[in-house]
Motif scaffolding. Sequence first.
Motif, PDB file in Angstrom:
ATOM      1  N   LYS A 187       0.730  -1.062   0.044  1.00 19.38           N
ATOM      2  CA  LYS A 187      -0.051   0.038  -0.162  1.00 19.38           C
ATOM      3  C   LYS A 187       1.013   1.253  -0.144  1.00 19.38           C
ATOM      4  O   LYS A 187       0.185   2.375  -0.060  1.00 19.38           O
ATOM      5  N   SER A 228      -8.217  -0.538   3.722  1.00 22.51           N
ATOM      6  CA  SER A 228      -8.582  -0.611   2.359  1.00 22.51           C
ATOM      7  C   SER A 228      -7.301  -0.970   1.190  1.00 22.51           C
ATOM      8  O   SER A 228      -6.420  -0.662   1.504  1.00 22.51           O
ATOM      9  N   ARG A 258       2.135   2.468   2.838  1.00 28.37           N
ATOM     10  CA  ARG A 258       1.369   3.151   3.861  1.00 28.37           C
ATOM     11  C   ARG A 258       2.316   3.302   4.703  1.00 28.37           C
ATOM     12  O   ARG A 258       3.330   2.340   5.204  1.00 28.37           O
ATOM     13  N   HIS A 314      -6.390  12.363   2.469  1.00 26.74           N
ATOM     14  CA  HIS A 314      -6.788  11.017   2.357  1.00 26.74           C
ATOM     15  C   HIS A 314      -7.684  11.162   1.266  1.00 26.74           C
ATOM     16  O   HIS A 314      -8.121  11.905   0.754  1.00 26.74           O
ATOM     17  N   ASN A 341      -6.267  -0.046  -1.231  1.00 28.10           N
ATOM     18  CA  ASN A 341      -5.817   1.111  -2.226  1.00 28.10           C
ATOM     19  C   ASN A 341      -4.455   1.489  -1.882  1.00 28.10           C
ATOM     20  O   ASN A 341      -4.119   1.170  -0.964  1.00 28.10           O
TER      21      ASN A 341
END
Length: 343
Positions: A57, A147, A59, A239, A149
């Motif tokens: 991700k 999620s 992230r 976001h 994405n």
Amino acid sequence: MITETEVADFEDWGDAVQKAVGVLQAGGLVALPTETVYGLGADALNPEAVAKVFEVKERPHFDPLIVHLSSVKDLSTVAVVPEEIKEVVEALAKEFWPGPFTMVLPKTDAVPDLVTSGLPTVAVRVSAHEVMQDVIKELGSPIAAPSANRFGRISPTSAAAVQEELDGRIPLIIDGGASREGLESTIISVKMGEKRPEMTILRPGPVSKEALQKFGKVFKYKPASAKNSPEAPGQLPSHYAPRTPLYLFERPEDFKPEPGKRYALLSYRGMEKDGYLDLHEWETIGCLSSGTGKLAEGAVRFFYMLRYMDSLGVDAIIAEPISETGLGVAMMDRLRRASVQDS
Ligand code: AMP
Ligand code: MG
């Protein structure tokens, strides 16, 4: 890596479940359907698998993941519920699980620190999607699933949207149809106040403030600063952002078009009386609801519409505000964070 998509037949999804469990058992990642948005699942108790979630991700590691259980019965595997909030946690679980609802509770040692970004608490949810529930049951372990994405981007509400986000990065997507809710779960933290339980909404979602009020006092989360700070893990101001700049104008008169630029309007009801339709010669007008103004319809279409508007190649997307009641609160939260912000 080739990304395979397996359709979970809605009469018999056993094969899809087996396939997902095989990948998860081997420490791999699978994109899984939930009623809110598609999740990128890893065995929550396997730190190496969880590490891949952050990698795939892109992230940041200070943004903790939600842990999914197949039933409230497994709560003690991941969370230790303090005695003084046992009653309210049980009542909330009974009312909202399975469903689009997440509680932040003190974690057990079984939950790797990577899942919670080093926090002593864990975010827990029981999804209502049968495929998700069965995968967790068959795996015999909770699933950490943010999620599906890439970080900061629009959440996927279909298998095709997951493909767009993560093609070539994960081995398997389970296609369980379009997400029924369309917006991420409501996240709350709970503590005991002087007389009644106190809940703080960390992220607004399908379970509204009004629905929570019968269980105690409800507060809206206010970050210490607008920027991400250690006290505000994961509450990132920016976001859900499309690649095309999105501007939210709370009043139509605030929109000042630049000559020669192409603009698309993201309207809520598509009604002239809202003041946005006649404001400009829009390249396209996308409506969240079919004129009915039904918030649930808007929520289901929300991320799908954002993705569509982002595909048009216009210079900017102009968003109309949505009335902030019930699900409108969650949609406005996403719109504000998806929009271009002063930094
Ligand atoms: P996502 O998985 O992409 O839906 O995002 C999950 C969000 O849950 C994070 O961005 C955090 O805002 C929130 N979250 C997860 N764990 C915690 C926690 N322990 N404390 C507070 N918020 C959390
Ligand atoms: Mg997310």
